[in-house]
Design a protein around this motif. Sequence first.
Motif, PDB file in Angstrom:
ATOM      1  N   ASP A 126      -0.543 -13.651  -0.776  1.00 33.01           N
ATOM      2  CA  ASP A 126       0.815 -13.593  -0.236  1.00 33.01           C
ATOM      3  C   ASP A 126       1.518 -12.297  -0.641  1.00 33.01           C
ATOM      4  N   ARG A 127       1.271 -11.845  -1.860  1.00 33.07           N
ATOM      5  CA  ARG A 127       1.887 -10.594  -2.324  1.00 33.07           C
ATOM      6  C   ARG A 127       1.418  -9.421  -1.471  1.00 33.07           C
ATOM      7  N   LYS A 128       0.121  -9.364  -1.202  1.00 26.70           N
ATOM      8  CA  LYS A 128      -0.417  -8.286  -0.373  1.00 26.70           C
ATOM      9  C   LYS A 128       0.129  -8.359   1.048  1.00 26.70           C
ATOM     10  N   GLU A 129       0.289  -9.579   1.543  1.00 23.98           N
ATOM     11  CA  GLU A 129       0.832  -9.723   2.892  1.00 23.98           C
ATOM     12  C   GLU A 129       2.263  -9.198   2.948  1.00 23.98           C
ATOM     13  N   ARG A 130       3.054  -9.504   1.928  1.00 20.79           N
ATOM     14  CA  ARG A 130       4.429  -9.000   1.893  1.00 20.79           C
ATOM     15  C   ARG A 130       4.453  -7.483   1.825  1.00 20.79           C
ATOM     16  N   GLU A 131       3.564  -6.912   1.023  1.00 23.91           N
ATOM     17  CA  GLU A 131       3.495  -5.458   0.923  1.00 23.91           C
ATOM     18  C   GLU A 131       3.112  -4.838   2.265  1.00 23.91           C
ATOM     19  N   ASP A 132       2.151  -5.449   2.940  1.00 21.24           N
ATOM     20  CA  ASP A 132       1.737  -4.937   4.248  1.00 21.24           C
ATOM     21  C   ASP A 132       2.881  -5.028   5.253  1.00 21.24           C
ATOM     22  N   GLN A 133       3.618  -6.122   5.207  1.00 20.07           N
ATOM     23  CA  GLN A 133       4.744  -6.282   6.123  1.00 20.07           C
ATOM     24  C   GLN A 133       5.829  -5.249   5.844  1.00 20.07           C
ATOM     25  N   LYS A 134       6.090  -4.979   4.565  1.00 19.46           N
ATOM     26  CA  LYS A 134       7.071  -3.952   4.214  1.00 19.46           C
ATOM     27  C   LYS A 134       6.610  -2.576   4.668  1.00 19.46           C
ATOM     28  N   LYS A 135       5.310  -2.320   4.534  1.00 17.62           N
ATOM     29  CA  LYS A 135       4.763  -1.032   4.961  1.00 17.62           C
ATOM     30  C   LYS A 135       4.915  -0.860   6.466  1.00 17.62           C
TER      31      LYS A 135
END
Length: 208
Positions: A151-160
């Motif tokens: 989930d953390r990586k998904e949030r980072e990808d979405q922010k990117k």
Amino acid sequence: MVFYFLCNLVAPPYVMYMGLDKHENEDLIKWSFPEDVWFHVDKLSSAHVYLRLRQGETLDDLPHVVLEDCAQLVKANSIQGNKTNNLDVVYTMSSNLKKTAGMEVGQVGFHKAKEVRSIRVEKRLNEIVNRLNKTKEEKFPNLREELEERDRKEREDQKKVLREQKHKEKEEQQSREEQKELRSYSSLMREENMTTNQDDGNESDEFM
């Protein structure tokens, strides 16, 4: 303990996993990834087998050989189902699994029954089961940490993606403003040229 298997008939291979018993099934239900697909023998007791989809994939994208591997693995890990021919294996996205307070350990329902699919298994195919068992690994993962990291990586990808989108919109806006300014400047230059040409000429009705 969680058992992991590989469907290596496709590249890259798909990962399948299942728990040791119904108590571990509870953890798998709780901490499975949103992109995991849940498999179970219909109307019989069996292992809960999960298949991890690749990013962006849906159930419609699954190759038939992968579905068949999952169905055979579920059937092989059902005491009654392993001996039964012509049975159905149901499957759905793990996000469609529903757990209520009154359910027994390892028991699940569905949020939307219409999103549950099935595949018919005529009989056990030992060549498939044996191939999958050769890839079997036993691990003791921290399922909660794995989901939180996912989930953390998904949030980072979405922010990117959002940052890139805003940057692109800013560049496009800047380009539009530059084009507008250029058109305005060009129009002004044309008006000045017209005025200059009119002022410099000597009006005369005489011809040489």
